[in-house]
Write a protein that holds these residues in place. Structure first.
Motif, PDB file in Angstrom:
ATOM      1  N   GLU A 131      -2.804 -15.885  42.634  1.00 24.01           N
ATOM      2  CA  GLU A 131      -3.245 -16.865  43.635  1.00 24.01           C
ATOM      3  C   GLU A 131      -2.271 -18.014  43.817  1.00 24.01           C
ATOM      4  O   GLU A 131      -2.236 -18.635  44.869  1.00 24.01           O
ATOM      5  CB  GLU A 131      -4.617 -17.444  43.260  1.00 24.01           C
ATOM      6  CG  GLU A 131      -5.725 -16.408  43.195  1.00 24.01           C
ATOM      7  CD  GLU A 131      -5.719 -15.644  41.871  1.00 24.01           C
ATOM      8  OE1 GLU A 131      -5.310 -16.208  40.833  1.00 24.01           O
ATOM      9  OE2 GLU A 131      -6.087 -14.468  41.875  1.00 24.01           O
ATOM     10  N   THR A 133      -2.529 -20.912  42.268  1.00 22.59           N
ATOM     11  CA  THR A 133      -3.250 -22.178  42.097  1.00 22.59           C
ATOM     12  C   THR A 133      -2.840 -22.821  40.779  1.00 22.59           C
ATOM     13  O   THR A 133      -2.762 -22.141  39.755  1.00 22.59           O
ATOM     14  CB  THR A 133      -4.771 -21.946  42.098  1.00 22.59           C
ATOM     15  OG1 THR A 133      -5.128 -21.310  43.321  1.00 22.59           O
ATOM     16  CG2 THR A 133      -5.536 -23.254  41.965  1.00 22.59           C
ATOM     17  N   ALA A 143      -2.183 -25.636  45.283  1.00 21.78           N
ATOM     18  CA  ALA A 143      -1.709 -24.250  45.292  1.00 21.78           C
ATOM     19  C   ALA A 143      -0.305 -24.171  45.868  1.00 21.78           C
ATOM     20  O   ALA A 143       0.095 -25.007  46.688  1.00 21.78           O
ATOM     21  CB  ALA A 143      -2.646 -23.372  46.113  1.00 21.78           C
TER      22      ALA A 143
END
Length: 171
Positions: A131, A133, A143
């Protein structure tokens, strides 16, 4: 083009400076004239005839324990990005820490990977593998800026509509 570039030409006792944003440009000082085109990359001659300009690299060249840098090129400028392999998938982001955008995650020698996380070499921020993040560090919750890529026929391709072509950096 959103970026503007300051160009200065110095020759003998004369100096000329101007801001340019696109197209063919020329700037003169004394006997010296500099001509350039901000719509073309000076770093290479572009894709070889027949090559897909959005093909970045072979899948086997993307490591699981580090990153590969590439430039995603838009109509007016390029963006430094990184690729990371997770199993048979590949993810990509801008090569920039959200805490300090001027700090690249991959300074040119590969990004630090600890377990599944990318780690900022300057601040120690940790970014989740798939992801992007930030799970720990000064930008927790922020992010990385994702760049769309896809794997097809054992190669990685740029699929992000913001960009027209790509090339690997540092090879």
């Amino acid at each position: 083009m959103s970026d503007r570039f300051r160009v200065t030409v110095e020759h003998d006792d004369e100096t000329e400076t101007a801001l340019f944003s696109d197209g063919e440009c020329a700037l003169s000082a004394g006997d010296a004239t500099v001509r350039f085109n901000l719509g073309e990359s000076a770093s290479d001659d572009g894709p070889v005839a027949g090559d897909d300009p959005k093909r970045i690299v072979d899948l086997d060249a993307v490591p699981t324990d580090s990153t590969v840098r590439f430039e995603a090129r838009g109509p007016s400028h390029g963006v430094d990005c990184i690729l990371r392999r997770i199993d048979d998938a590949v993810v990509a982001w801008r090569n920039s820490c959200p805490h300090r955008p001027e700090v690249p995650l991959d300074p040119g020698t590969g990004a630090i990977v600890r377990g599944d996380d990318l780690v900022c070499h300057k601040h120690g921020a940790q970014f989740s593998g798939g992801e992007g993040t930030c799970t720990h560090g000064p930008c927790a919750g922020d992010a990385l800026d994702a760049v769309a890529v896809a794997v097809d026929d054992d190669a990685v391709y740029l699929t992000d509509d913001r960009f027209e072509s790509a090339r690997v950096l540092g090879q």
